[in-house]
Design a protein around this motif. Structure first.
Motif, PDB file in Angstrom:
ATOM      1  N   GLN A 137       0.861  -1.172   0.000  1.00  0.00           N
ATOM      2  CA  GLN A 137       0.000   0.000   0.000  1.00  0.00           C
ATOM      3  C   GLN A 137       0.904   1.230   0.000  1.00  0.00           C
ATOM      4  O   GLN A 137       1.658   1.462   0.943  1.00  0.00           O
ATOM      5  N   CYS A 142      -6.244   9.252   2.130  1.00  0.00           N
ATOM      6  CA  CYS A 142      -7.154   9.107   0.998  1.00  0.00           C
ATOM      7  C   CYS A 142      -6.973  10.241   0.006  1.00  0.00           C
ATOM      8  O   CYS A 142      -6.497  11.323   0.360  1.00  0.00           O
ATOM      9  N   ASP A 146     -11.913  10.849  -4.781  1.00  0.00           N
ATOM     10  CA  ASP A 146     -12.418   9.487  -4.980  1.00  0.00           C
ATOM     11  C   ASP A 146     -12.209   8.582  -3.776  1.00  0.00           C
ATOM     12  O   ASP A 146     -12.687   7.460  -3.765  1.00  0.00           O
ATOM     13  N   LYS A 147     -11.485   9.057  -2.782  1.00  0.00           N
ATOM     14  CA  LYS A 147     -11.301   8.291  -1.547  1.00  0.00           C
ATOM     15  C   LYS A 147     -10.692   6.914  -1.822  1.00  0.00           C
ATOM     16  O   LYS A 147     -11.097   5.922  -1.220  1.00  0.00           O
ATOM     17  N   LYS A 148      -9.734   6.840  -2.704  1.00  0.00           N
ATOM     18  CA  LYS A 148      -9.085   5.569  -3.028  1.00  0.00           C
ATOM     19  C   LYS A 148      -7.596   5.646  -2.752  1.00  0.00           C
ATOM     20  O   LYS A 148      -6.996   6.709  -2.776  1.00  0.00           O
ATOM     21  N   LYS A 150      -3.569   3.965  -3.369  1.00  0.00           N
ATOM     22  CA  LYS A 150      -2.746   3.338  -4.403  1.00  0.00           C
ATOM     23  C   LYS A 150      -2.097   2.074  -3.849  1.00  0.00           C
ATOM     24  O   LYS A 150      -1.459   2.083  -2.805  1.00  0.00           O
ATOM     25  N   THR A 173      -5.700   1.674  -7.824  1.00  0.00           N
ATOM     26  CA  THR A 173      -6.253   2.350  -6.657  1.00  0.00           C
ATOM     27  C   THR A 173      -7.475   1.590  -6.184  1.00  0.00           C
ATOM     28  O   THR A 173      -8.241   1.052  -6.991  1.00  0.00           O
ATOM     29  N   ALA A 174      -7.657   1.539  -4.868  1.00  0.00           N
ATOM     30  CA  ALA A 174      -8.746   0.765  -4.294  1.00  0.00           C
ATOM     31  C   ALA A 174      -9.351   1.523  -3.121  1.00  0.00           C
ATOM     32  O   ALA A 174      -8.670   2.303  -2.447  1.00  0.00           O
ATOM     33  N   PRO A 175     -10.636   1.313  -2.838  1.00  0.00           N
ATOM     34  CA  PRO A 175     -11.287   1.993  -1.717  1.00  0.00           C
ATOM     35  C   PRO A 175     -10.825   1.441  -0.373  1.00  0.00           C
ATOM     36  O   PRO A 175     -10.253   0.353  -0.282  1.00  0.00           O
ATOM     37  N   ASN A 176     -11.078   2.196   0.657  1.00  0.00           N
ATOM     38  CA  ASN A 176     -10.731   1.799   2.018  1.00  0.00           C
ATOM     39  C   ASN A 176     -11.440   0.502   2.410  1.00  0.00           C
ATOM     40  O   ASN A 176     -12.580   0.240   2.014  1.00  0.00           O
ATOM     41  N   GLU A 178     -10.931  -2.446   1.464  1.00  0.00           N
ATOM     42  CA  GLU A 178     -11.110  -3.407   0.373  1.00  0.00           C
ATOM     43  C   GLU A 178     -10.098  -4.540   0.535  1.00  0.00           C
ATOM     44  O   GLU A 178      -8.905  -4.304   0.708  1.00  0.00           O
ATOM     45  N   CYS A 202      -9.252   7.599   5.730  1.00  0.00           N
ATOM     46  CA  CYS A 202     -10.066   8.455   4.871  1.00  0.00           C
ATOM     47  C   CYS A 202     -11.320   8.949   5.579  1.00  0.00           C
ATOM     48  O   CYS A 202     -11.587  10.141   5.642  1.00  0.00           O
TER      49      CYS A 202
END
Length: 206
Positions: A137, A142, A146-148, A150, A173-176, A178, A202
């Motif tokens: 990560q 965040c 988009d709150k994602k 990398k 990129t992925a959301p919190n 995930e 975030c």
């Protein structure tokens, strides 16, 4: 190879056996016919007024029984198959049959037979390594809109596929929160899988 035919009847001890091909060409004289034949030939033996014949089939064994060196991925196996289905096969590791499954690297020799004819071939089997990689990560904060976050797979020399996002590439990129699974494939088509849980602050900061 040489063909050996013998007059076993001894029709007449004073007579001479003559050997001909199907076209009437004289091939040999005497009780024994011993010659190398290149193709399937009908051999005719004549002695006085008596005659007999025999069709001699010439079998040309394949020299290249196996396609070439091959390999399998670590912790796996591979099936080796000889090309000609009409032969009887015996392998150097004790197995029999046209196909064998192996999970040990090394050289394997197969001996093929058909009637009294023989041929052999050798194949080298290697063990390919699995991809060695890690997931990282790259940030814990965040992105504003988009709150994602990398995420990267290292090294970037493999082909990567991510789930459940169904993404191809080494960085995404992925959301919190995930939970991502990533499968890597190397140049030998060997695969390995790793996973990472995406965590950030975030929602606490918004």
């Amino acid at each position: 190879d040489t063909v050996l035919l013998t007059d076993k009847e001894k029709w007449n001890s004073e007579s001479i056996v003559k050997w001909y091909d199907e076209e009437g060409k004289l091939l040999a004289v005497g009780d024994t016919f011993k010659q190398a034949l290149a193709t399937t030939t009908k051999i005719i033996a004549r002695c006085d007024l008596l005659s007999d014949s025999l069709m001699v089939t010439v079998i040309k064994m394949d020299a290249d029984l196996l396609k070439g060196d091959t390999g399998y991925c670590k912790n796996g196996s591979i099936t080796i198959t000889a090309q000609n289905p009409n032969y009887t096969y015996n392998w150097s590791n004790g197995q029999k049959g046209r196909s064998i499954q192996v999970n040990t690297a090394g050289k394997y020799t197969v001996a093929a037979t058909q009637y009294t004819c023989k041929s052999s071939d050798t194949i080298n089997v290697v063990e390919y390594p699995l991809p060695a990689f890690s997931l990282h990560q790259l940030d814990t904060t965040c992105y504003l809109f988009d709150k994602k976050l990398k995420i990267a797979a290292i090294p970037n020399t493999y082909t990567y596929q991510w789930w459940p996002v169904n993404f191809l590439g080494d960085t995404l990129t992925a959301p919190n929160n995930e939970n991502l699974t990533c499968t890597a494939q190397n140049q030998y088509s060997c695969t390995a899988t790793n996973s990472i849980n995406v965590i950030s602050n975030c929602y606490k900061k918004l």
